[in-house]
Motif scaffolding. Structure first.
Motif, PDB file in Angstrom:
ATOM      1  N   ALA A 161       0.557  61.356  52.779  1.00 20.10           N
ATOM      2  CA  ALA A 161       1.007  60.999  51.436  1.00 20.10           C
ATOM      3  C   ALA A 161       0.290  61.794  50.353  1.00 20.10           C
ATOM      4  N   GLN A 162      -0.963  62.162  50.581  1.00 23.14           N
ATOM      5  CA  GLN A 162      -1.703  62.893  49.546  1.00 23.14           C
ATOM      6  C   GLN A 162      -1.184  64.309  49.329  1.00 23.14           C
ATOM      7  N   ARG A 163      -0.324  64.771  50.223  1.00 19.85           N
ATOM      8  CA  ARG A 163       0.283  66.094  50.030  1.00 19.85           C
ATOM      9  C   ARG A 163       1.802  65.979  49.869  1.00 19.85           C
ATOM     10  N   GLU A 164       2.241  64.894  49.246  1.00 21.37           N
ATOM     11  CA  GLU A 164       3.680  64.673  49.097  1.00 21.37           C
ATOM     12  C   GLU A 164       4.337  65.728  48.208  1.00 21.37           C
ATOM     13  N   GLU A 165       3.616  66.214  47.194  1.00 23.06           N
ATOM     14  CA  GLU A 165       4.219  67.220  46.315  1.00 23.06           C
ATOM     15  C   GLU A 165       4.414  68.535  47.056  1.00 23.06           C
ATOM     16  N   GLN A 166       3.445  68.908  47.883  1.00 29.18           N
ATOM     17  CA  GLN A 166       3.593  70.128  48.685  1.00 29.18           C
ATOM     18  C   GLN A 166       4.736  69.977  49.692  1.00 29.18           C
ATOM     19  N   TRP A 167       4.820  68.804  50.313  1.00 33.16           N
ATOM     20  CA  TRP A 167       5.907  68.541  51.271  1.00 33.16           C
ATOM     21  C   TRP A 167       7.262  68.737  50.600  1.00 33.16           C
ATOM     22  N   ARG A 168       7.412  68.179  49.420  1.00 35.59           N
ATOM     23  CA  ARG A 168       8.705  68.262  48.744  1.00 35.59           C
ATOM     24  C   ARG A 168       9.021  69.700  48.346  1.00 35.59           C
ATOM     25  N   ALA A 169       8.033  70.394  47.776  1.00 30.04           N
ATOM     26  CA  ALA A 169       8.256  71.777  47.341  1.00 30.04           C
ATOM     27  C   ALA A 169       8.576  72.691  48.515  1.00 30.04           C
ATOM     28  N   LEU A 170       7.840  72.550  49.597  1.00 29.61           N
ATOM     29  CA  LEU A 170       8.056  73.409  50.761  1.00 29.61           C
ATOM     30  C   LEU A 170       9.398  73.124  51.426  1.00 29.61           C
ATOM     31  N   SER A 171       9.770  71.863  51.508  1.00 29.67           N
ATOM     32  CA  SER A 171      11.054  71.509  52.119  1.00 29.67           C
ATOM     33  C   SER A 171      12.214  72.104  51.330  1.00 29.67           C
ATOM     34  N   LEU A 172      12.139  72.007  50.014  1.00 28.24           N
ATOM     35  CA  LEU A 172      13.173  72.601  49.169  1.00 28.24           C
ATOM     36  C   LEU A 172      13.182  74.123  49.289  1.00 28.24           C
ATOM     37  N   ALA A 173      11.992  74.719  49.292  1.00 30.29           N
ATOM     38  CA  ALA A 173      11.910  76.179  49.350  1.00 30.29           C
ATOM     39  C   ALA A 173      12.551  76.724  50.620  1.00 30.29           C
ATOM     40  N   ARG A 174      12.289  76.081  51.756  1.00 31.13           N
ATOM     41  CA  ARG A 174      12.840  76.583  53.006  1.00 31.13           C
ATOM     42  C   ARG A 174      14.368  76.554  52.986  1.00 31.13           C
ATOM     43  N   ALA A 175      14.957  75.547  52.341  1.00 30.07           N
ATOM     44  CA  ALA A 175      16.414  75.491  52.223  1.00 30.07           C
ATOM     45  C   ALA A 175      16.931  76.567  51.278  1.00 30.07           C
ATOM     46  N   ILE A 176      16.303  76.692  50.108  1.00 29.94           N
ATOM     47  CA  ILE A 176      16.811  77.588  49.072  1.00 29.94           C
ATOM     48  C   ILE A 176      16.673  79.051  49.476  1.00 29.94           C
ATOM     49  N   GLU A 177      15.494  79.424  49.993  1.00 21.18           N
ATOM     50  CA  GLU A 177      15.281  80.842  50.279  1.00 21.18           C
ATOM     51  C   GLU A 177      16.133  81.351  51.445  1.00 21.18           C
ATOM     52  N   ASN A 178      16.556  80.430  52.316  1.00 24.29           N
ATOM     53  CA  ASN A 178      17.407  80.819  53.443  1.00 24.29           C
ATOM     54  C   ASN A 178      18.851  80.370  53.269  1.00 24.29           C
ATOM     55  N   GLN A 179      19.132  79.684  52.165  1.00 21.62           N
ATOM     56  CA  GLN A 179      20.484  79.180  51.866  1.00 21.62           C
ATOM     57  C   GLN A 179      21.050  78.457  53.084  1.00 21.62           C
ATOM     58  N   ILE A 180      20.353  77.405  53.470  1.00 16.25           N
ATOM     59  CA  ILE A 180      20.678  76.707  54.707  1.00 16.25           C
ATOM     60  C   ILE A 180      20.389  75.219  54.528  1.00 16.25           C
ATOM     61  N   PRO A 181      21.241  74.335  55.051  1.00 15.29           N
ATOM     62  CA  PRO A 181      20.924  72.909  54.981  1.00 15.29           C
ATOM     63  C   PRO A 181      19.607  72.612  55.692  1.00 15.29           C
ATOM     64  N   HIS A 182      18.876  71.629  55.173  1.00 16.69           N
ATOM     65  CA  HIS A 182      17.562  71.300  55.729  1.00 16.69           C
ATOM     66  C   HIS A 182      17.428  69.783  55.846  1.00 16.69           C
ATOM     67  N   LEU A 183      17.184  69.323  57.054  1.00 17.52           N
ATOM     68  CA  LEU A 183      16.894  67.917  57.323  1.00 17.52           C
ATOM     69  C   LEU A 183      15.390  67.815  57.529  1.00 17.52           C
ATOM     70  N   ALA A 184      14.681  67.287  56.551  1.00 14.57           N
ATOM     71  CA  ALA A 184      13.219  67.238  56.577  1.00 14.57           C
ATOM     72  C   ALA A 184      12.784  65.788  56.748  1.00 14.57           C
ATOM     73  N   CYS A 185      12.356  65.430  57.964  1.00 14.10           N
ATOM     74  CA  CYS A 185      12.054  64.045  58.298  1.00 14.10           C
ATOM     75  C   CYS A 185      10.549  63.845  58.448  1.00 14.10           C
ATOM     76  N   ASN A 186       9.984  63.053  57.562  1.00 13.07           N
ATOM     77  CA  ASN A 186       8.570  62.731  57.599  1.00 13.07           C
ATOM     78  C   ASN A 186       8.381  61.326  58.179  1.00 13.07           C
TER      79      ASN A 186
END
Length: 231
Positions: A161-186
Motif C-alpha cells: 500500500a505504501q507504493r500505491e502511487e507507483q503501482w498506479r503510474a506504472l500500470s498505466l504507463a505499461r498500457a499507454i506506451e505499448n497501446q495494449i489493454p492491461h489487467l493489473a491485479c494487486n
C-alpha cells in the motif's frame, strides 16, 4: 471479453484459508459472466518460506481451478511457487501454461531465482503477456511481450500500500506506451487493481481491501489506437 480481477486477501502459509477465499470469489465472478479470472501473485500460498513448501510438479493445489476452467470454459491467471521459481500461469480447459517471474524483489532473492525467458502465452482469448509484480517496474518486459504480439498484458502482484502511487503510474504507463489493454491485479492489502484500455483509460479501479472489479478487454480498440498513433 469480460474480465474479473480478484483482489484477494493473501495470508502467508495459510493455504486452506486462501483456497477457500479464492474459490468463493471465483464463484461470484463467474456468476456475472466473467471469462477471464485474474488473481494476485502467489494467491494460494503467499510468500511462505517454511521448509518443504516448494510444491510439486503436478500443481495439485490448482485442481479446483482446473475443474472451474472445464465447467465454465474460462481462463484463470495467477502465480504459484515451484522450487526456486515464482511461476505465472494461464489455466484453461486445455491445460496449464507457465512463465517465470523475471525480477525477484528484496528478500525474495534469498528464496527465488529470476526467470530467463519472456514470451506471451497463447490462449483462445488471445496471447497473454504475463508479468509478475516487480517485473512491472522494468518496461523492457512489457515491451518484449508487446513486440512478440501479446494481445493484452496481465500483471499479478503483491505491491504494498505504501507504493500505491507507483503501482498506479506504472500500470498505466505499461498500457499507454505499448497501446495494449492491461489487467493489473494487486492483492487486497495493497489495493488499486485496475483494468486499463489500450488508450490508457481506466475502465475499472479497486480501492483497498478485498474486491472484484470487472471490465471488457477490447482487442479491436487496441488495433484502432495503434493505427492512429504507431508505437
Amino acid at each position: 471479453m469480460r474480465a474479473a480481477l480478484i483482489q484477494q486477501t493473501v495470508l502467508p502459509c495459510q493455504d486452506t484459508e486462501n483456497l477457500s477465499c479464492a474459490l468463493s470469489l471465483a464463484s461470484s465472478a463467474l456468476e456475472t459472466g466473467a471469462e477471464i479470472l485474474v488473481y494476485p501473485e502467489l494467491f494460494l500460498s503467499g510468500f511462505c518460506y517454511e521448509p518443504g513448501r516448494r510444491g510439486t510438479a503436478a500443481f495439485e493445489e490448482l485442481d479446483p481451478f482446473r475443474a472451474l476452467a472445464i465447467d465454465y470454459d474460462c481462463l484463470i491467471i495467477g502465480s504459484a511457487r515451484r522450487g526456486r521459481l515464482n511461476l505465472g500461469f494461464c489455466l484453461d480447459r486445455t491445460g496449464l501454461k507457465l512463465r517465470p517471474k523475471i525480477h525477484p524483489f528484496g528478500e525474495e532473492k534469498k528464496h527465488f531465482d529470476g526467470g530467463d525467458s519472456i514470451s506471451p502465452i497463447a490462449t483462445r482469448w488471445g496471447r497473454v503477456g504475463l508479468e509478475i509484480c516487480y517485473d512491472l517496474r522494468f518496461p523492457e518486459v512489457a515491451r518484449s511481450l508487446a513486440l512478440q504480439d501479446a494481445d493484452f498484458l496481465v500483471t499479478v502482484a503483491q505491491f504494498p500500500a505504501q507504493r500505491e502511487e507507483q503501482w498506479r503510474a506504472l500500470s498505466l504507463a505499461r498500457a499507454i506506451e505499448n497501446q495494449i489493454p492491461h489487467l493489473a491485479c494487486n492483492w487486497a492489502e495493497g489495493g488499486g487493481s485496475m483494468i486499463i484500455s489500450a488508450r490508457g483509460t481506466v475502465l475499472a479501479e479497486a480501492e483497498s481491501g478485498e474486491e472484484i472489479i470487472f471490465g471488457e478487454v477490447d482487442l479491436s480498440e487496441r488495433d484502432q489506437v495503434r493505427g492512429e498513433i504507431p508505437c
